[in-house]
Design an enzyme around this catalytic site. Structure first.
Site, PDB file in Angstrom:
ATOM      1  N   GLY A 136       0.822  -1.200   0.000  1.00 49.39           N
ATOM      2  CA  GLY A 136       0.000   0.000   0.000  1.00 49.39           C
ATOM      3  C   GLY A 136       0.852   1.244   0.000  1.00 49.39           C
ATOM      4  N   CYS A 137       0.218   2.397   0.126  1.00 47.08           N
ATOM      5  CA  CYS A 137       0.937   3.670   0.070  1.00 47.08           C
ATOM      6  C   CYS A 137       1.864   3.860   1.262  1.00 47.08           C
ATOM      7  CB  CYS A 137      -0.053   4.823  -0.035  1.00 47.08           C
ATOM      8  SG  CYS A 137      -1.247   4.875   1.309  1.00 47.08           S
ATOM      9  N   THR A 138       1.565   3.198   2.380  1.00 50.42           N
ATOM     10  CA  THR A 138       2.413   3.354   3.571  1.00 50.42           C
ATOM     11  C   THR A 138       3.299   2.148   3.807  1.00 50.42           C
ATOM     12  OG1 THR A 138       0.686   2.428   4.993  1.00 50.42           O
ATOM     13  CG2 THR A 138       0.722   4.820   4.694  1.00 50.42           C
TER      14      THR A 138
END
Length: 394
Positions: free
Chosen positions: A361-363
């Site tokens: 994911g983005c994190t």
């Protein structure tokens, strides 16, 4: 009259003069600095020391090195080894309260907390840590780094410093450990990322903006950041901004020794001396004792031990073949899992009959499951130690 007696008498008169000027007899902090070893020469170190002394009446600067033309007090030493021995002697007998130096070796368990000025908003931020080795084990070292950073920040007057964990390998494991420490009674003031999805795991944006007071990362990464933050305007060969690599901190370590790079220029030399004086005034040694004691009461040592246990090898069925349950749509995601543990976390869910896939994911790493199974999957992962038990799905 011997030279030693003359020096003692001169020191007494200097103290009297300081007391008349400040009204605080005997309270002036003394910060030493070794002046040999800089890539920019002795003159660079002396100018930095003189700048620090000029900028404040609250502390005295003592040079340790060869005789030079200066009004500052000099304790003579003609090699780097001799300077370090003199430095340790002066610290141990109380003639100086802190010392700034270069190329100094700390014992394992001690590492330094640097302080920088971030470019986006001009915020001061502690980098924990920047030199030394807190532990040979990466995640354990980063948990210790968090404690060291909190100690440094509190010693400079920040009562409840905000803490963020940089998104490097092991960040999620460290986050779980720190949250457990927090839940056990050692308060940690986690900050939210400036990015829209928040969380205590920081991105590059947070690094540039100085989102937390204390940024946690491994020491080698912290060392690189110190060099970038301090010399990004000069091309890299001259560190012109910030306060240096900071004091060595560790459980039971009782010398206040701050580190500079051999590339540190005049402004950073002056900043490091001021940082050292600030730590002495904030009683770094007592703050460290208090914080280590509080963390140990919150089961710090047990938490650190758990980080060095490979839960994958703790199972007697280590080589057991795990078959995936029937495939299903996976629109729900669970974050907070370290990338090194991601595939093992997938298998832990498969064993419980929950179909899962790994993703990014983005994190960072995520586990994808059916959206109706997020809660039960999170509980399973929490019990297995892959996520904090109180963690919420993203």
């Amino acid at each position: 009259m011997s030279e030693n007696i003359k020096e003692m008498i001169g020191k007494v008169f200097n103290d009297i003069a300081d007391a008349m000027e400040t009204g605080q007899f005997g309270s002036k902090v003394k910060v030493g600095i070794t002046i040999l070893g800089s890539e920019h020469g002795i003159d660079n170190m002396v100018k930095g020391a003189e700048l620090a002394a000029k900028n404040s009446q609250d502390y005295e600067v003592v040079l340790i090195g060869p005789k030079v033309d200066t009004k500052l007090r000099i304790v003579e030493a003609n090699t780097e080894d001799e300077a370090h021995k003199k430095m340790e002697e002066l610290l141990d007998n109380g003639e100086i309260d802190a010392c700034v130096t270069m190329h100094y070796n700390f014992p394992i368990g001690v590492s330094t907390v640097g302080k920088v000025i971030t470019p986006a908003k001009g915020q001061e931020m502690f980098l924990a840590t920047t030199t030394g080795t807190s532990s040979p084990h990466r995640a354990e070292a980063m948990v210790k780094n968090a404690l060291y950073g909190i100690i440094a920040a509190k010693s400079t007057g920040i009562e409840n410093p905000t803490v963020g964990i940089l998104n490097v390998d092991g960040a999620r494991q460290v986050e779980r450990a720190l949250k457990e420490l927090n839940n056990n009674g050692y308060p940690i003031n986690f900050v939210e990322s400036m990015r829209s999805d928040g969380g205590a795991v920081m991105r590059g944006n947070d690094l540039l903006a100085g989102t937390p007071d204390v940024m946690i990362q491994d020491t080698l990464t912290g060392n690189i950041f110190m060099k970038v933050f301090s010399s990004y305007t000069t091309g890299g060969d001259y560190e012109a901004l910030g306060y240096g690599y900071g004091p060595g901190i560790g459980d039971g370590y009782d010398r206040t020794v701050l580190i500079l790079s051999r590339a540190s220029g005049v402004p950073v030399v002056a900043g490091a001396i001021a940082y050292g004086a600030q730590l002495v005034k904030g009683n770094l040694k007592e703050v460290a004792k208090r914080e280590f004691s509080a963390a140990k009461k919150a089961k710090l040592e047990e938490i650190l031990k758990s980080l060095t246990v490979d839960h994958k090898k703790s199972s007697s069925a280590e080589d057991e073949e795990v078959v995936a349950p029937p495939k299903e749509v996976v629109t729900g995601s669970i974050s907070g899992i370290d990338i090194m543990d991601l595939e093992d976390a997938v298998k832990a869910l498969w064993k419980k009959g929950i179909y899962a896939e790994s993703g990014m994911g983005c994190t960072g790493p995520i586990l994808m499951v059916h959206e109706d199974k997020i809660k039960i999957a999170t509980d399973v992962l929490g019990e297995a130690g892959f996520v904090a038990k109180e963690a919420d799905p993203c």
